[in-house]
Enzyme design. Structure first.
Site, PDB file in Angstrom:
ATOM      1  N   VAL A 138      21.495  40.616  42.029  1.00 55.66           N
ATOM      2  CA  VAL A 138      20.631  40.203  43.139  1.00 55.66           C
ATOM      3  C   VAL A 138      20.745  41.256  44.248  1.00 55.66           C
ATOM      4  O   VAL A 138      21.856  41.588  44.681  1.00 55.66           O
ATOM      5  CB  VAL A 138      21.056  38.817  43.676  1.00 55.66           C
ATOM      6  CG1 VAL A 138      20.281  38.463  44.935  1.00 55.66           C
ATOM      7  CG2 VAL A 138      20.875  37.742  42.608  1.00 55.66           C
TER       8      VAL A 138
ATOM      9  N   LYS B  10      49.838  20.937  31.222  1.00 54.88           N
ATOM     10  CA  LYS B  10      50.550  21.111  32.491  1.00 54.88           C
ATOM     11  C   LYS B  10      50.868  19.742  33.075  1.00 54.88           C
ATOM     12  O   LYS B  10      49.963  18.925  33.273  1.00 54.88           O
ATOM     13  CB  LYS B  10      49.652  21.911  33.449  1.00 54.88           C
ATOM     14  CG  LYS B  10      50.237  22.071  34.829  1.00 54.88           C
ATOM     15  CD  LYS B  10      49.342  22.939  35.698  1.00 54.88           C
ATOM     16  CE  LYS B  10      49.846  22.963  37.125  1.00 54.88           C
ATOM     17  NZ  LYS B  10      48.919  23.606  38.046  1.00 54.88           N
TER      18      LYS B  10
HETATM   19  P1  FAD Z   1      33.916  34.837  40.690  1.00 53.95           P
HETATM   20  O1  FAD Z   1      34.733  34.579  39.496  1.00 53.95           O
HETATM   21  O2  FAD Z   1      34.223  36.057  41.491  1.00 53.95           O
HETATM   22  O3  FAD Z   1      32.406  34.899  40.210  1.00 53.95           O
HETATM   23  C1  FAD Z   1      31.402  35.464  41.014  1.00 53.95           C
HETATM   24  C2  FAD Z   1      30.139  35.645  40.189  1.00 53.95           C
HETATM   25  O4  FAD Z   1      29.105  36.108  41.031  1.00 53.95           O
HETATM   26  C3  FAD Z   1      30.269  36.652  39.056  1.00 53.95           C
HETATM   27  O5  FAD Z   1      29.580  36.188  37.923  1.00 53.95           O
HETATM   28  C4  FAD Z   1      29.552  37.873  39.614  1.00 53.95           C
HETATM   29  O6  FAD Z   1      29.018  38.684  38.604  1.00 53.95           O
HETATM   30  C5  FAD Z   1      28.446  37.188  40.413  1.00 53.95           C
HETATM   31  N1  FAD Z   1      27.835  38.025  41.429  1.00 53.95           N
HETATM   32  C6  FAD Z   1      28.384  38.510  42.572  1.00 53.95           C
HETATM   33  N2  FAD Z   1      27.470  39.252  43.238  1.00 53.95           N
HETATM   34  C7  FAD Z   1      26.333  39.215  42.512  1.00 53.95           C
HETATM   35  C8  FAD Z   1      25.035  39.785  42.657  1.00 53.95           C
HETATM   36  N3  FAD Z   1      24.729  40.579  43.689  1.00 53.95           N
HETATM   37  N4  FAD Z   1      24.116  39.542  41.714  1.00 53.95           N
HETATM   38  C9  FAD Z   1      24.394  38.769  40.638  1.00 53.95           C
HETATM   39  N5  FAD Z   1      25.583  38.203  40.436  1.00 53.95           N
HETATM   40  C10 FAD Z   1      26.543  38.438  41.369  1.00 53.95           C
HETATM   41  N6  FAD Z   1      42.125  28.754  41.190  1.00 53.95           N
HETATM   42  C11 FAD Z   1      42.768  27.750  40.585  1.00 53.95           C
HETATM   43  O7  FAD Z   1      42.228  26.644  40.513  1.00 53.95           O
HETATM   44  N7  FAD Z   1      44.011  27.944  40.041  1.00 53.95           N
HETATM   45  C12 FAD Z   1      44.674  29.114  40.147  1.00 53.95           C
HETATM   46  O8  FAD Z   1      45.765  29.251  39.619  1.00 53.95           O
HETATM   47  C13 FAD Z   1      44.057  30.170  40.846  1.00 53.95           C
HETATM   48  N8  FAD Z   1      44.672  31.369  41.027  1.00 53.95           N
HETATM   49  C14 FAD Z   1      44.078  32.323  41.777  1.00 53.95           C
HETATM   50  C15 FAD Z   1      44.774  33.493  42.103  1.00 53.95           C
HETATM   51  C16 FAD Z   1      44.182  34.446  42.939  1.00 53.95           C
HETATM   52  C17 FAD Z   1      44.960  35.664  43.329  1.00 53.95           C
HETATM   53  C18 FAD Z   1      42.858  34.272  43.400  1.00 53.95           C
HETATM   54  C19 FAD Z   1      42.181  35.297  44.271  1.00 53.95           C
HETATM   55  C20 FAD Z   1      42.152  33.138  43.055  1.00 53.95           C
HETATM   56  C21 FAD Z   1      42.757  32.143  42.280  1.00 53.95           C
HETATM   57  N9  FAD Z   1      42.087  30.963  41.992  1.00 53.95           N
HETATM   58  C22 FAD Z   1      42.743  29.943  41.353  1.00 53.95           C
HETATM   59  C23 FAD Z   1      40.699  30.777  42.383  1.00 53.95           C
HETATM   60  C24 FAD Z   1      39.775  30.889  41.182  1.00 53.95           C
HETATM   61  O9  FAD Z   1      39.936  32.119  40.549  1.00 53.95           O
HETATM   62  C25 FAD Z   1      38.341  30.736  41.632  1.00 53.95           C
HETATM   63  O10 FAD Z   1      38.223  29.621  42.460  1.00 53.95           O
HETATM   64  C26 FAD Z   1      37.424  30.525  40.475  1.00 53.95           C
HETATM   65  O11 FAD Z   1      37.610  31.504  39.530  1.00 53.95           O
HETATM   66  C27 FAD Z   1      35.998  30.514  40.919  1.00 53.95           C
HETATM   67  O12 FAD Z   1      35.587  31.801  41.260  1.00 53.95           O
HETATM   68  P2  FAD Z   1      34.043  32.045  41.556  1.00 53.95           P
HETATM   69  O13 FAD Z   1      33.272  31.608  40.366  1.00 53.95           O
HETATM   70  O14 FAD Z   1      33.729  31.440  42.870  1.00 53.95           O
HETATM   71  O15 FAD Z   1      33.949  33.626  41.752  1.00 53.95           O
END
Ligand code: FAD
Length: 499
Positions: free
Chosen positions: A183, A77
């Site tokens: 959790v 990219k």
């Molecule tokens: P998640 O991927 O949601 O992971 C959460 C984790 O917590 C999972 O493993 C889940 O199982 C765990 N969990 C939750 N509750 C519990 C529980 N009670 N017990 C145990 N485990 C639990 N970012 C970019 O940089 N570029 C992009 O192009 C981009 N596009 C996006 C488009 C959209 C529409 C959205 C919404 C987001 C986008 N993002 C983008 C953001 C990106 O997807 C996230 O920042 C990144 O994936 C990190 O997500 P996360 O790990 O915080 O959350």
């Protein structure tokens, strides 16, 4: 506190595994990392477009670029294309690199403004190697080009469901313990209110000295337990949903850039990967229903959909403090700004890097926590302003959404930046962080904000001499781009293309 700091990570999405991998690799003898994730809950599964900082992150962990790309079906990219933003029919690329070269310490864009006003310059895009190469679907890293007109960097577009597993293999090989489970309960220390342990559905309990909330939008610890308030920015960034649907790769060149194409009630992304194209319509639910959004994205994509459309809900803003007590929110639990400039994974990286720099080896010190929160605040505020600029700098009034965005009451911090630029093309200076001068210039120029003047030093010399120098630069840029390998050819040659 135990000799090695016990770090307990809740959540195994991109945020959780980036944190686990970096801690295990960069502080191997300082911490013992446990990561708890629930397969039943799963990960968000979007987030395909990244910034060049991810390359630095991967390099720091010693990843082989080609192997990482093949494993995550990644493409290169060089920037982000914005289509139809200021006016329908407009298109520009925000590249990962500068426009032109400074001349005698004066920014190239000042000369460009002068020549442009005299009708003697092309669109700004013509003076950026990554833009010209991207439009031609060509790619090679900057350090492989002899006599490049100027430097640039690159990022990746990857399958977000494959990056966390890639990091997991790396982290587990370095001693990170992964626990499967949900959790359901959290215990706290009485006096300090610090988190002491998390308990799973099956009754197992895991203690920690430091907890990372990587639980995504659920924000299990930072919100659910510590109740840190969320600063809502939806008055400036009203898009609150996305309808995502991947489609098959179409015939034609594999583009080394992400597209952000304005739509009647928001915009849609187009992210070409090796095995599919990611698409999603980011929209304001006050202006567009879910059904309308799904119909619009299905009508806009070029290839056959290969999955059912998914609706994702979110709110623009961030946690007032990202680090509270002994809990650091990393990823979506800490905040979210729509993916217009691919900033979320970058913010994960910033959290992880800053945490490592301030790692609480001898217990959490308020001064370190405050510094972490200050760094995050600054970056969130800048990104927020930069995103709002895209919506505000429009001449569109062809839908209620665009009329609203054009006439939006913007934050003072952004109004000041725009006023400064309008006077004589001066971009507010930051020092370090995301979106430095070239990024702002790309969006200002691409979205038709024309300054009234320019740096006085760019007025020296005849306009003919300035135009001649610029033309030579433009030709050199076009020549170098034409000599670069095709994007796919380069990937095939280096082994980045999955078998
Ligand atoms: P998640 O991927 O949601 O992971 C959460 C984790 O917590 C999972 O493993 C889940 O199982 C765990 N969990 C939750 N509750 C519990 C529980 N009670 N017990 C145990 N485990 C639990 N970012 C970019 O940089 N570029 C992009 O192009 C981009 N596009 C996006 C488009 C959209 C529409 C959205 C919404 C987001 C986008 N993002 C983008 C953001 C990106 O997807 C996230 O920042 C990144 O994936 C990190 O997500 P996360 O790990 O915080 O959350």
């Amino acid at each position: 506190m135990a000799e090695r700091v016990r770090v307990t990570i809740v959540g195994g999405g991109t945020a959780g595994w980036m944190a686990a991998a970096a801690l295990a690799a960069l502080l191997p003898r300082k911490c013992a990392v446990t990561l708890i994730e629930s397969e039943a809950i799963g990960i968000i599964g979007v987030g395909e477009a990244t910034l060049p900082h991810l390359k630095a992150f991967n390099d720091r962990l010693g990843f082989n670029e080609a192997a990482f790309m093949a494993a995550t079906r990644a493409t290169y990219k060089l920037g982000i294309e914005f289509r139809d933003w200021a006016r329908i029919g407009d298109s520009y690329i925000h590249p990962f690199g500068a426009f032109g070269n400074d001349i005698g310490g004066v920014g190239f864009h000042h000369y460009w403004h002068r020549a442009r006003a005299a009708g003697q310059a092309e669109d700004l895009d013509a003076y950026s190697l990554p833009v010209v190469a991207a439009r031609m679907a060509r790619f090679t890293p900057a350090d492989t080009i002899a006599r490049a007109p100027h430097g640039f960097s690159h990022a990746y577009q990857f399958d977000s469901t494959l990056y966390a597993p890639y990091l997991r293999r790396f982290a587990e090989a370095r001693g990170v313990e992964r626990i499967e489970g949900k959790v359901v309960d959290v215990a706290r220390h009485g006096e300090s209110g610090d988190i002491r342990a998390v308990t799973l559905e099956d009754g197992r309990s895991f203690e920690g000295d430091l907890f990372l909330d990587c639980s995504g939008f659920r924000a299990l610890l930072i919100d659910g337990v510590l109740e840190e308030p969320f600063e809502d920015w939806s008055r400036w960034l009203p898009c609150d949903r996305a309808a995502a649907v991947p489609c098959a790769v179409q015939a034609g060149p594999l583009l080394p850039y992400t597209s952000a194409i304005a739509m009647p009630s928001g915009w849609r992304w187009r992210i070409p990967l090796q095995h599919r194209v990611g698409n999603g319509y980011v929209y304001a639910s006050g202006h567009c229903s879910d059904d309308e959004a799904v119909a619009a994205i299905l009508g806009a994509i070029e290839g056959e959909p290969i999955a059912e459309p998914r609706i994702l809900r979110f709110r623009a803003g961030r946690r007032r403090r990202g680090w509270v007590n002994n809990c650091v929110s990393v990823g979506l639990s800490g905040g979210f700004l729509e993916p217009l400039e691919s900033t979320s994974i970058y913010l994960v990286q910033l959290c992880v890097q800053t945490l490592i720099e301030l790692f609480p080896q001898d217990g959490v010190a308020a001064i370190d926590r405050d510094e972490f929160n200050r760094v995050l605040d600054l970056e969130y505020d800048r990104i927020r302003d930069f995103l709002i600029l895209h919506y505000h700098a429009t001449q569109r009034s062809d839908s209620a959404f665009w009329e609203r965005m054009r006439t939006l009451d913007i934050p003072d911090s952004l109004a000041e930046k725009i006023e400064l630029y309008r006077r004589r093309g001066r971009v507010a200076q930051y020092g370090r962080g995301l979106f430095l001068e070239p990024s702002w210039i790309a969006v200002y120029a691409g979205q038709r904000i024309v300054p009234d003047g320019f740096d006085q030093r760019a007025g020296a010399g005849s306009i003919e001499a300035v135009a001649k120098g610029m033309e030579a630069f433009r030709r050199r840029t076009a020549e170098v781009a034409a000599g670069m390998p095709g994007h796919v050819d380069y990937m095939m040659r280096t082994g980045a293309m999955a078998a």
